[in-house]
Design a protein around this motif. Structure first.
Motif, mmCIF file in Angstrom:
data_model
loop_
_atom_site.group_PDB
_atom_site.id
_atom_site.type_symbol
_atom_site.label_atom_id
_atom_site.label_comp_id
_atom_site.label_asym_id
_atom_site.label_seq_id
_atom_site.Cartn_x
_atom_site.Cartn_y
_atom_site.Cartn_z
ATOM 1 N N CYS A 9 -8.113 -7.409 1.887
ATOM 2 C CA CYS A 9 -7.110 -8.182 2.389
ATOM 3 C C CYS A 9 -5.903 -7.524 3.016
ATOM 4 O O CYS A 9 -6.025 -6.201 3.116
ATOM 5 C CB CYS A 9 -6.609 -9.060 1.198
ATOM 6 N N ALA A 10 -4.816 -8.144 3.491
ATOM 7 C CA ALA A 10 -4.041 -7.400 4.256
ATOM 8 C C ALA A 10 -3.128 -6.371 3.424
ATOM 9 O O ALA A 10 -2.579 -5.545 3.890
ATOM 10 C CB ALA A 10 -3.007 -8.579 4.726
ATOM 11 N N CYS A 11 -2.648 -6.912 2.059
ATOM 12 C CA CYS A 11 -2.052 -6.087 1.263
ATOM 13 C C CYS A 11 -2.751 -4.980 0.566
ATOM 14 O O CYS A 11 -2.184 -4.146 0.009
ATOM 15 C CB CYS A 11 -1.252 -6.775 0.322
ATOM 16 N N GLY A 12 -4.074 -5.027 0.539
ATOM 17 C CA GLY A 12 -4.948 -3.979 0.111
ATOM 18 C C GLY A 12 -5.250 -4.289 -1.448
ATOM 19 O O GLY A 12 -5.949 -3.409 -2.070
ATOM 20 N N ALA A 13 -4.687 -5.394 -2.223
ATOM 21 C CA ALA A 13 -5.045 -5.584 -3.583
ATOM 22 C C ALA A 13 -6.331 -5.996 -3.881
ATOM 23 O O ALA A 13 -6.926 -5.595 -5.064
ATOM 24 C CB ALA A 13 -4.135 -6.698 -4.118
ATOM 25 N N CYS A 73 -6.755 -13.855 -1.333
ATOM 26 C CA CYS A 73 -5.917 -12.755 -2.066
ATOM 27 C C CYS A 73 -4.560 -13.705 -2.666
ATOM 28 O O CYS A 73 -3.986 -14.229 -1.736
ATOM 29 C CB CYS A 73 -5.344 -11.654 -1.493
ATOM 30 N N CYS A 76 -1.217 -11.675 -1.156
ATOM 31 C CA CYS A 76 -0.779 -11.882 0.553
ATOM 32 C C CYS A 76 -1.404 -13.065 1.088
ATOM 33 O O CYS A 76 -1.213 -13.201 2.433
ATOM 34 C CB CYS A 76 -1.416 -10.396 0.886
HETATM 35 ZN ZN LIG Z 1 -3.819 -8.903 -0.697
#
Ligand SMILES: [Zn+2]
Ligand SMILES: [Zn+2]
Length: 132
Positions: A9-13, A73, A76
């Motif tokens: 995902c965009a935030c990396g979580a 996610c 994000c």
């Molecule tokens: Zn994310």
């Protein structure tokens, strides 16, 4: 090592890793994909046996129809996957893969529900509903 494709995902979580060559990617123009992503989305179908998630506890599953759920996610909001209930495969968002993805869109589905603000004129096969 063979073929390994990663993404997230965009935030990396939420991150994932796919083993083996990727199949073709299809673009879906249905109203659910439009509302979830703001445009249309493209996915590639992956066998769960070849798929590892990291941080999947950071994803929310949303039952989008009696047949399927969508994952995103929860931090994000990135759309990550579509999965048929009980299926052993997961359709991963093409846009979630790290670049280069090795993916290429090869068909369009649910064109009958396409939004009015863009055109499809890449010459690829178009299906008014599903292609299955
Ligand atoms: Zn994310
Ligand atoms: Zn769709």
């Amino acid at each position: 090592m063979g073929d390994i494709h990663e993404g997230g995902c965009a935030c990396g979580a939420v991150r994932f890793q796919v083993r083996g060559p990727l199949g073709e990617a299809g673009a879906c123009h249905c109203s659910q994909c439009r509302r979830q992503t703001g445009l249309y989305y493209a996915t590639t179908n992956v066998a769960d046996d070849n798929l590892d998630w990291h941080g999947l506890e950071n994803a929310t599953r949303y039952r989008s129809s009696p047949e399927a759920e969508r994952g995103f996610c929860r931090i994000c909001g990135s759309a990550l996957f579509w999965k048929g209930i009980g299926s052993s495969h997961t359709s991963i968002m093409a846009g979630a893969f790290d670049q280069p993805s090795d993916l290429k869109i090869s068909y369009h589905i649910f064109c009958a529900d396409k939004a009015d603000f863009y055109d499809i004129n890449d010459g690829l096969p178009r299906f008014s509903q599903s292609n299955s």
